[in-house]
Scaffold this motif. Sequence first.
Motif, PDB file in Angstrom:
ATOM      1  N   SER A  23     -19.882 -24.892  -7.913  1.00  5.83           N
ATOM      2  CA  SER A  23     -20.054 -25.303  -6.846  1.00  5.83           C
ATOM      3  C   SER A  23     -18.793 -25.903  -6.220  1.00  5.83           C
ATOM      4  CB  SER A  23     -21.387 -25.435  -6.523  1.00  5.83           C
ATOM      5  OG  SER A  23     -20.878 -27.227  -6.632  1.00  5.83           O
ATOM      6  N   LEU A  24     -18.232 -25.643  -4.932  1.00  8.66           N
ATOM      7  CA  LEU A  24     -17.275 -25.897  -4.569  1.00  8.66           C
ATOM      8  C   LEU A  24     -17.335 -26.449  -2.762  1.00  8.66           C
ATOM      9  CD1 LEU A  24     -16.225 -23.245  -6.110  1.00  8.66           C
ATOM     10  CD2 LEU A  24     -14.263 -23.741  -5.213  1.00  8.66           C
ATOM     11  N   LEU A  25     -16.394 -27.493  -2.545  1.00  8.09           N
ATOM     12  CA  LEU A  25     -16.876 -28.485  -1.599  1.00  8.09           C
ATOM     13  C   LEU A  25     -15.322 -27.692  -0.500  1.00  8.09           C
ATOM     14  CD1 LEU A  25     -18.124 -31.836  -1.258  1.00  8.09           C
ATOM     15  CD2 LEU A  25     -18.946 -29.457  -0.238  1.00  8.09           C
ATOM     16  N   ILE A  26     -14.536 -26.807   0.323  1.00 10.12           N
ATOM     17  CA  ILE A  26     -13.650 -26.559   0.707  1.00 10.12           C
ATOM     18  C   ILE A  26     -13.669 -26.621   1.823  1.00 10.12           C
ATOM     19  CG2 ILE A  26     -12.305 -24.402   1.097  1.00 10.12           C
ATOM     20  CD1 ILE A  26     -14.257 -22.922  -0.553  1.00 10.12           C
ATOM     21  N   PRO A  27     -12.391 -27.292   2.410  1.00 11.40           N
ATOM     22  CA  PRO A  27     -11.745 -27.999   3.380  1.00 11.40           C
ATOM     23  C   PRO A  27     -11.347 -26.439   4.679  1.00 11.40           C
ATOM     24  CG  PRO A  27      -9.781 -28.152   2.471  1.00 11.40           C
ATOM     25  CD  PRO A  27     -11.702 -27.813   1.334  1.00 11.40           C
ATOM     26  N   THR A  28     -12.591 -26.499   5.758  1.00  8.74           N
ATOM     27  CA  THR A  28     -11.948 -25.110   6.529  1.00  8.74           C
ATOM     28  C   THR A  28     -12.000 -25.287   7.698  1.00  8.74           C
ATOM     29  OG1 THR A  28     -14.028 -24.382   7.624  1.00  8.74           O
ATOM     30  CG2 THR A  28     -13.667 -23.937   5.442  1.00  8.74           C
ATOM     31  N   VAL A  29     -11.241 -24.949   9.009  1.00  2.08           N
ATOM     32  CA  VAL A  29     -10.978 -25.383  10.681  1.00  2.08           C
ATOM     33  C   VAL A  29     -12.338 -25.460  10.740  1.00  2.08           C
ATOM     34  CG1 VAL A  29      -8.902 -24.190  10.456  1.00  2.08           C
ATOM     35  CG2 VAL A  29     -10.556 -23.262  10.963  1.00  2.08           C
ATOM     36  N   ARG A  30     -13.285 -24.712  10.195  1.00  2.00           N
ATOM     37  CA  ARG A  30     -14.754 -24.743  11.382  1.00  2.00           C
ATOM     38  C   ARG A  30     -15.428 -26.376  10.397  1.00  2.00           C
ATOM     39  NH1 ARG A  30     -16.817 -19.046  12.979  1.00  2.00           N
ATOM     40  NH2 ARG A  30     -15.030 -18.838  14.218  1.00  2.00           N
ATOM     41  N   GLY A  31     -14.649 -26.448   9.218  1.00  3.30           N
ATOM     42  CA  GLY A  31     -15.397 -27.665   8.849  1.00  3.30           C
ATOM     43  C   GLY A  31     -15.930 -27.612   7.512  1.00  3.30           C
ATOM     44  N   GLN A  32     -16.135 -29.056   6.779  1.00  4.35           N
ATOM     45  CA  GLN A  32     -16.278 -28.351   4.960  1.00  4.35           C
ATOM     46  C   GLN A  32     -17.567 -27.746   4.533  1.00  4.35           C
ATOM     47  OE1 GLN A  32     -17.314 -32.021   2.821  1.00  4.35           O
ATOM     48  NE2 GLN A  32     -16.044 -31.626   1.928  1.00  4.35           N
ATOM     49  N   ILE A  33     -16.919 -26.598   4.135  1.00  3.42           N
ATOM     50  CA  ILE A  33     -18.266 -25.471   3.740  1.00  3.42           C
ATOM     51  C   ILE A  33     -18.493 -25.439   2.023  1.00  3.42           C
ATOM     52  CG2 ILE A  33     -17.933 -23.275   5.450  1.00  3.42           C
ATOM     53  CD1 ILE A  33     -16.562 -22.081   2.785  1.00  3.42           C
ATOM     54  N   ASN A  34     -19.348 -26.503   1.532  1.00  2.00           N
ATOM     55  CA  ASN A  34     -20.615 -25.885   0.538  1.00  2.00           C
ATOM     56  C   ASN A  34     -20.746 -23.704   0.011  1.00  2.00           C
ATOM     57  OD1 ASN A  34     -20.939 -27.073  -2.063  1.00  2.00           O
ATOM     58  ND2 ASN A  34     -22.993 -27.821  -1.029  1.00  2.00           N
ATOM     59  N   VAL A  35     -19.934 -24.381  -0.838  1.00  2.00           N
ATOM     60  CA  VAL A  35     -19.910 -23.221  -1.886  1.00  2.00           C
ATOM     61  C   VAL A  35     -21.325 -22.990  -3.360  1.00  2.00           C
ATOM     62  CG1 VAL A  35     -19.225 -20.514  -3.080  1.00  2.00           C
ATOM     63  CG2 VAL A  35     -18.120 -22.345  -1.368  1.00  2.00           C
ATOM     64  N   LEU A  36     -21.809 -22.429  -2.985  1.00  4.00           N
ATOM     65  CA  LEU A  36     -23.198 -22.659  -3.564  1.00  4.00           C
ATOM     66  C   LEU A  36     -23.573 -20.759  -4.422  1.00  4.00           C
ATOM     67  CD1 LEU A  36     -25.739 -25.222  -2.351  1.00  4.00           C
ATOM     68  CD2 LEU A  36     -24.084 -25.733  -3.663  1.00  4.00           C
ATOM     69  N   GLU A  37     -24.276 -20.768  -6.042  1.00  2.00           N
ATOM     70  CA  GLU A  37     -24.648 -19.890  -6.657  1.00  2.00           C
ATOM     71  C   GLU A  37     -24.577 -19.288  -5.738  1.00  2.00           C
ATOM     72  OE1 GLU A  37     -27.055 -18.190  -9.959  1.00  2.00           O
ATOM     73  OE2 GLU A  37     -26.886 -19.993  -9.666  1.00  2.00           O
ATOM     74  N   ASN A  38     -24.084 -17.627  -5.592  1.00  2.00           N
ATOM     75  CA  ASN A  38     -24.457 -16.360  -4.686  1.00  2.00           C
ATOM     76  C   ASN A  38     -24.386 -16.899  -3.471  1.00  2.00           C
ATOM     77  OD1 ASN A  38     -26.120 -14.799  -6.147  1.00  2.00           O
ATOM     78  ND2 ASN A  38     -27.997 -15.911  -6.126  1.00  2.00           N
ATOM     79  N   HIS A  39     -22.883 -17.255  -3.010  1.00  3.69           N
ATOM     80  CA  HIS A  39     -22.738 -17.112  -1.539  1.00  3.69           C
ATOM     81  C   HIS A  39     -21.958 -15.612  -0.819  1.00  3.69           C
ATOM     82  CE1 HIS A  39     -20.469 -18.915   1.524  1.00  3.69           C
ATOM     83  NE2 HIS A  39     -20.304 -19.769   1.144  1.00  3.69           N
ATOM     84  N   THR A  40     -22.566 -15.759  -0.191  1.00  6.96           N
ATOM     85  CA  THR A  40     -22.036 -14.451   0.351  1.00  6.96           C
ATOM     86  C   THR A  40     -20.176 -14.333   0.763  1.00  6.96           C
ATOM     87  OG1 THR A  40     -22.619 -13.299   2.830  1.00  6.96           O
ATOM     88  CG2 THR A  40     -21.290 -15.969   3.269  1.00  6.96           C
ATOM     89  N   HIS A  41     -20.054 -13.605   0.670  1.00 11.46           N
ATOM     90  CA  HIS A  41     -18.266 -12.866   0.556  1.00 11.46           C
ATOM     91  C   HIS A  41     -18.318 -13.610   2.138  1.00 11.46           C
ATOM     92  CE1 HIS A  41     -19.701  -9.368  -2.365  1.00 11.46           C
ATOM     93  NE2 HIS A  41     -19.730 -11.160  -2.795  1.00 11.46           N
ATOM     94  N   ILE A  42     -17.042 -14.273   2.351  1.00 13.06           N
ATOM     95  CA  ILE A  42     -16.162 -14.301   3.256  1.00 13.06           C
ATOM     96  C   ILE A  42     -14.718 -14.781   3.142  1.00 13.06           C
ATOM     97  CG2 ILE A  42     -18.094 -15.911   3.989  1.00 13.06           C
ATOM     98  CD1 ILE A  42     -16.818 -18.721   3.623  1.00 13.06           C
ATOM     99  N   VAL A  43     -13.602 -14.381   4.103  1.00 17.18           N
ATOM    100  CA  VAL A  43     -12.403 -15.263   4.473  1.00 17.18           C
ATOM    101  C   VAL A  43     -12.968 -15.633   4.939  1.00 17.18           C
ATOM    102  CG1 VAL A  43     -10.496 -14.939   4.247  1.00 17.18           C
ATOM    103  CG2 VAL A  43     -11.843 -12.819   3.391  1.00 17.18           C
ATOM    104  N   THR A  44     -12.316 -17.444   5.576  1.00 14.86           N
ATOM    105  CA  THR A  44     -11.942 -18.309   5.788  1.00 14.86           C
ATOM    106  C   THR A  44     -10.205 -18.959   6.141  1.00 14.86           C
ATOM    107  OG1 THR A  44     -12.906 -20.186   6.839  1.00 14.86           O
ATOM    108  CG2 THR A  44     -13.082 -19.867   4.589  1.00 14.86           C
TER     109      THR A  44
END
Length: 141
Positions: A23-44
């Motif tokens: 898993s990952l914690l990613i800092p984005t302009v909309r806040g931090q997102i937590n990427v877990l198994e089967n996360h939706t496809h995104i570009v941020t």
Amino acid sequence: MKYYTVDILTPSKIIAKSIPAESLLIPTVRGQINVLENHTHIVTKLSTGVLTVFGGPDYADRNFLVSNGVCKILENKITVLANTAEESTDVNVERAKLSLQNAEEKLKNTEGLSLEEIDEYVQKAERAKLRIQLAEFTRPR
């Protein structure tokens, strides 16, 4: 356990290639997102902050300072394209402290500086503070 593979790239170099991540914690302009198994496809869009790659039981956790850019999550592949990035183990604390001191010195007297220059020094100070915190937090005890 399904793992992601993570690439972290800057315009000047490859910071990390094919890191296994549970898993990952990613800092984005909309806040931090937590990427877990089967996360939706995104570009941020990324913001300046700490990106944490959790390796799970089989791999070590790793922390990276990233600054602006984009992150793409597609299937089990995560690609981070950042303006600047460095792993916590590569942070030069003395250089970061010098950079912070220089930026704060410039911001003490903003007379003669454009708004763009002021913003640039604010961002430099923010990055330097994060680099120092990251290095001190992850330093072996």
